[in-house]
Design a protein around this motif. Structure first.
Motif, PDB file in Angstrom:
ATOM      1  N   UNK A  21       2.321  -1.759  -9.942  1.00 64.50           N
ATOM      2  CA  UNK A  21       2.641  -0.413 -10.435  1.00 64.50           C
ATOM      3  C   UNK A  21       2.058   0.711  -9.591  1.00 64.50           C
ATOM      4  N   UNK A  22       0.789   0.582  -9.170  1.00 61.90           N
ATOM      5  CA  UNK A  22       0.132   1.665  -8.423  1.00 61.90           C
ATOM      6  C   UNK A  22      -0.136   1.220  -6.994  1.00 61.90           C
ATOM      7  N   UNK A  23       0.518   1.848  -6.050  1.00 63.29           N
ATOM      8  CA  UNK A  23       0.316   1.541  -4.633  1.00 63.29           C
ATOM      9  C   UNK A  23      -0.741   2.444  -3.997  1.00 63.29           C
ATOM     10  N   UNK A  24      -1.082   3.542  -4.633  1.00 61.86           N
ATOM     11  CA  UNK A  24      -1.955   4.492  -3.929  1.00 61.86           C
ATOM     12  C   UNK A  24      -2.740   5.377  -4.889  1.00 61.86           C
ATOM     13  N   UNK A  25      -3.809   5.974  -4.350  1.00 56.45           N
ATOM     14  CA  UNK A  25      -4.528   7.075  -4.977  1.00 56.45           C
ATOM     15  C   UNK A  25      -4.342   8.271  -4.051  1.00 56.45           C
ATOM     16  N   UNK A  26      -5.281   9.221  -4.101  1.00 59.58           N
ATOM     17  CA  UNK A  26      -5.167  10.358  -3.188  1.00 59.58           C
ATOM     18  C   UNK A  26      -5.657  10.022  -1.783  1.00 59.58           C
ATOM     19  N   UNK A  27      -6.437   8.931  -1.636  1.00 61.69           N
ATOM     20  CA  UNK A  27      -6.962   8.603  -0.306  1.00 61.69           C
ATOM     21  C   UNK A  27      -6.730   7.140   0.098  1.00 61.69           C
ATOM     22  N   UNK A  28      -6.203   6.306  -0.805  1.00 62.40           N
ATOM     23  CA  UNK A  28      -6.010   4.886  -0.498  1.00 62.40           C
ATOM     24  C   UNK A  28      -4.581   4.458  -0.789  1.00 62.40           C
ATOM     25  N   UNK A  29      -4.101   3.480  -0.004  1.00 58.87           N
ATOM     26  CA  UNK A  29      -2.744   2.965  -0.190  1.00 58.87           C
ATOM     27  C   UNK A  29      -2.724   1.502   0.241  1.00 58.87           C
ATOM     28  N   UNK A  30      -1.840   0.703  -0.351  1.00 64.25           N
ATOM     29  CA  UNK A  30      -1.672  -0.695   0.047  1.00 64.25           C
ATOM     30  C   UNK A  30      -0.304  -0.895   0.686  1.00 64.25           C
ATOM     31  N   UNK A  31      -0.249  -1.837   1.630  1.00 61.70           N
ATOM     32  CA  UNK A  31       0.986  -2.171   2.322  1.00 61.70           C
ATOM     33  C   UNK A  31       1.083  -3.689   2.466  1.00 61.70           C
ATOM     34  N   UNK A  32       2.273  -4.165   2.860  1.00 62.79           N
ATOM     35  CA  UNK A  32       2.468  -5.581   3.103  1.00 62.79           C
ATOM     36  C   UNK A  32       2.199  -6.408   1.858  1.00 62.79           C
ATOM     37  N   UNK A  33       1.657  -7.625   2.044  1.00 67.10           N
ATOM     38  CA  UNK A  33       1.402  -8.520   0.919  1.00 67.10           C
ATOM     39  C   UNK A  33       0.438  -7.933  -0.091  1.00 67.10           C
ATOM     40  N   UNK A  34      -0.394  -7.013   0.307  1.00 70.81           N
ATOM     41  CA  UNK A  34      -1.307  -6.374  -0.647  1.00 70.81           C
ATOM     42  C   UNK A  34      -0.540  -5.604  -1.707  1.00 70.81           C
ATOM     43  N   UNK A  35       0.668  -5.158  -1.386  1.00 71.25           N
ATOM     44  CA  UNK A  35       1.487  -4.384  -2.320  1.00 71.25           C
ATOM     45  C   UNK A  35       2.608  -5.200  -2.941  1.00 71.25           C
ATOM     46  N   UNK A  36       3.194  -6.124  -2.180  1.00 74.16           N
ATOM     47  CA  UNK A  36       4.439  -6.758  -2.644  1.00 74.16           C
ATOM     48  C   UNK A  36       4.650  -8.132  -2.010  1.00 74.16           C
ATOM     49  N   UNK A  37       3.824  -9.082  -2.321  1.00 74.59           N
ATOM     50  CA  UNK A  37       3.969 -10.416  -1.747  1.00 74.59           C
ATOM     51  C   UNK A  37       5.221 -11.105  -2.276  1.00 74.59           C
ATOM     52  N   UNK A  38       5.940 -11.778  -1.378  1.00 76.15           N
ATOM     53  CA  UNK A  38       7.140 -12.527  -1.748  1.00 76.15           C
ATOM     54  C   UNK A  38       6.940 -14.000  -1.439  1.00 76.15           C
ATOM     55  N   UNK A  39       7.553 -14.859  -2.229  1.00 75.31           N
ATOM     56  CA  UNK A  39       7.584 -16.281  -1.908  1.00 75.31           C
ATOM     57  C   UNK A  39       8.262 -16.445  -0.550  1.00 75.31           C
ATOM     58  N   UNK A  40       7.962 -17.532   0.184  1.00 76.59           N
ATOM     59  CA  UNK A  40       8.439 -17.639   1.571  1.00 76.59           C
ATOM     60  C   UNK A  40       9.910 -17.972   1.741  1.00 76.59           C
ATOM     61  N   UNK A  41      10.658 -18.129   0.654  1.00 81.50           N
ATOM     62  CA  UNK A  41      12.029 -18.622   0.761  1.00 81.50           C
ATOM     63  C   UNK A  41      12.939 -17.754   1.618  1.00 81.50           C
ATOM     64  N   UNK A  42      12.777 -16.444   1.558  1.00 80.18           N
ATOM     65  CA  UNK A  42      13.614 -15.541   2.353  1.00 80.18           C
ATOM     66  C   UNK A  42      13.080 -15.340   3.757  1.00 80.18           C
ATOM     67  N   UNK A  43      11.882 -15.826   4.036  1.00 79.17           N
ATOM     68  CA  UNK A  43      11.274 -15.745   5.374  1.00 79.17           C
ATOM     69  C   UNK A  43      11.176 -14.313   5.890  1.00 79.17           C
ATOM     70  N   UNK A  44      10.945 -13.363   4.986  1.00 77.64           N
ATOM     71  CA  UNK A  44      10.937 -11.948   5.367  1.00 77.64           C
ATOM     72  C   UNK A  44       9.555 -11.295   5.261  1.00 77.64           C
ATOM     73  N   UNK A  45       8.522 -12.072   4.968  1.00 77.82           N
ATOM     74  CA  UNK A  45       7.206 -11.478   4.774  1.00 77.82           C
ATOM     75  C   UNK A  45       6.709 -10.707   5.975  1.00 77.82           C
ATOM     76  N   UNK A  46       6.821 -11.289   7.169  1.00 74.29           N
ATOM     77  CA  UNK A  46       6.353 -10.609   8.380  1.00 74.29           C
ATOM     78  C   UNK A  46       7.165  -9.359   8.661  1.00 74.29           C
ATOM     79  N   UNK A  47       8.475  -9.463   8.528  1.00 66.76           N
ATOM     80  CA  UNK A  47       9.337  -8.313   8.819  1.00 66.76           C
ATOM     81  C   UNK A  47       9.094  -7.173   7.844  1.00 66.76           C
TER      82      UNK A  47
END
Length: 395
Positions: A289-315
């Motif tokens: 639900x919350x990706x950020x505050x006023x000074x912090x933000x998450x990206x990549x698997x820290x925000x939205x990890x996916x199972x490896x089936x689509x092989x799109x994690x790196x992209x």
């Protein structure tokens, strides 16, 4: 519009961290990477695919060349049933013959290495052995800044903190202590490499095998080595995970699961040395639900990890870093930049997480009560769909 931000702390030196640092540098923002693990502590076993969308994003920051140079292509995927029957073939989504755009296969450790080397060549600093334990927003002459605290007792200060610290992100918990934890999918991904295969797959292709008790995929590297993976059901262990199981046990278990099928999968596993096999749990996070505050933000698997089936994690991690950098460049402050990043990325990545989870689920059972195999068209597969691989970022 010119941003007032000048310095970013990036937590995590994986794919997302290195790409984000280079993108921020191009956007005129200094970045320093803080990595928890010591230098050289790579995941040496797993391999991955970078699809056209990921390579196109890397090209925006002139970082695609080393990735292409250290990987190999596959332009089609063939499907085999449990009895060895031919289930068809199709071109891998995003394939553009005669261009540098994906899909490209390489070891995760190789991708990390080439991105780290390119970041270092550009003068970007990465500090190892820096495990984040806390962060706080503090007032400054130009609004607010963030101070990060590490397990070794040191601190660092910057305008913003970017959590690229992966599936078990500390930053995610600092942003929202109630953030959802990763969900175990009930499956374990096992990878292996062998040069002793008697039934090597065709070159320039991935072979996907729908076994009775395990899903198996393989491809052949230019030097003739066969790279394979299998998805098998299994209980979740502690954080030491499947890798703590002796490799020989994985070879025996996989061989037993695949031996009853009329496919070359069991022979490929049997031909693989114990020390050339590795395993990892499969997790996802449907929505944070919350990706950020006023000074912090998450990206990549820290925000939205996916199972490896689509092989799109790196992209997806690569895309995140580029999009975040453009938002920070074009907005006057971190809060508005983070909100713009959330607005540009959330729908896409959550759709990917759901799609990847769906690829692992059967749609029906056969007369014997076993999960029915869906057709390749129904299942989609690695990088399936133009909405995934056709995505392009405007720098």
């Amino acid at each position: 519009m010119t941003t007032s931000l000048t310095r970013a702390l990036i937590i995590g030196g994986g794919i997302a961290g290195a790409v984000t640092a280079m993108a921020l540098q191009k956007a005129g923002i200094e970045a320093e990477i803080y990595e928890a693990y010591p230098a050289g502590a790579d995941d040496v076993g797993a391999f991955l695919i970078v699809f056209a969308n990921g390579l196109a994003a890397l090209r925006l920051i002139d970082a695609h060349g080393p990735v292409v140079a250290n990987s190999f292509p596959a332009h089609r995927v063939t499907f085999i049933g449990e009895r060895g029957e031919d289930l068809g073939e199709r071109r891998l989504a995003g394939t553009e013959r005669g261009t540098e755009l994906g899909p490209r296969t390489l070891r995760r450790a190789t991708l990390n290495h080439v991105l780290h080397a390119e970041a270092a060549r550009r003068g970007i600093s990465m500090r190892h052995g820096k495990r984040l334990i806390g962060a706080e927003s503090v007032p400054s002459a130009h609004g607010r800044r963030v101070v990060a605290a590490f397990a070794d007792g040191s601190t660092a200060e910057g305008d913003i903190l970017i959590g690229a610290d992966g599936l078990h992100s500390v930053t995610r918990g600092l942003i929202d202590p109630a953030a959802p934890r990763p969900r175990y999918t009930g499956r374990i991904t096992v990878c292996g490499y062998t040069r002793d295969a008697t039934a090597a797959p065709a070159p320039d292709a991935y072979t996907m095998i729908f076994g009775k008790r395990a899903f198996f995929g393989c491809t052949r590297a230019p030097d003739g080595e066969v790279w394979w993976f299998a998805s098998v059901p299994g209980p979740e262990r502690d954080r030491t995970g499947p890798a703590a199981v002796p490799p020989g046990a994985w070879r025996q278990r996989l061989t037993a699961l695949l031996a009853g099928d009329g496919t070359p999968a069991a022979a490929l596993v049997r031909a693989t040395a114990d020390d050339r096999i590795t395993a990892a749990h499969s997790y996802d996070i449907a929505s944070t639900p919350a990706w950020h505050t006023d000074t912090m933000v998450v990206i990549g698997d820290a925000a939205h990890a996916a199972a490896p089936n689509a092989a799109q994690g790196a992209s997806m991690a690569i895309e995140d870093g580029i999009v975040l950098a453009t938002c920070l460049r074009d907005r006057p402050d971190a809060r508005s930049a983070f909100a713009a990043y959330d607005g540009l990325r959330r729908e896409r990545v959550e759709k990917l997480v759901a799609a990847s989870a769906g690829m692992a689920r059967p749609t029906s059972v056969d007369a014997a009560g076993r999960p029915a195999r869906r057709s390749p068209a129904e299942r989609g597969g690695a990088g399936a769909g133009n909405w995934l691989t056709g995505y392009r970022i405007a720098w």
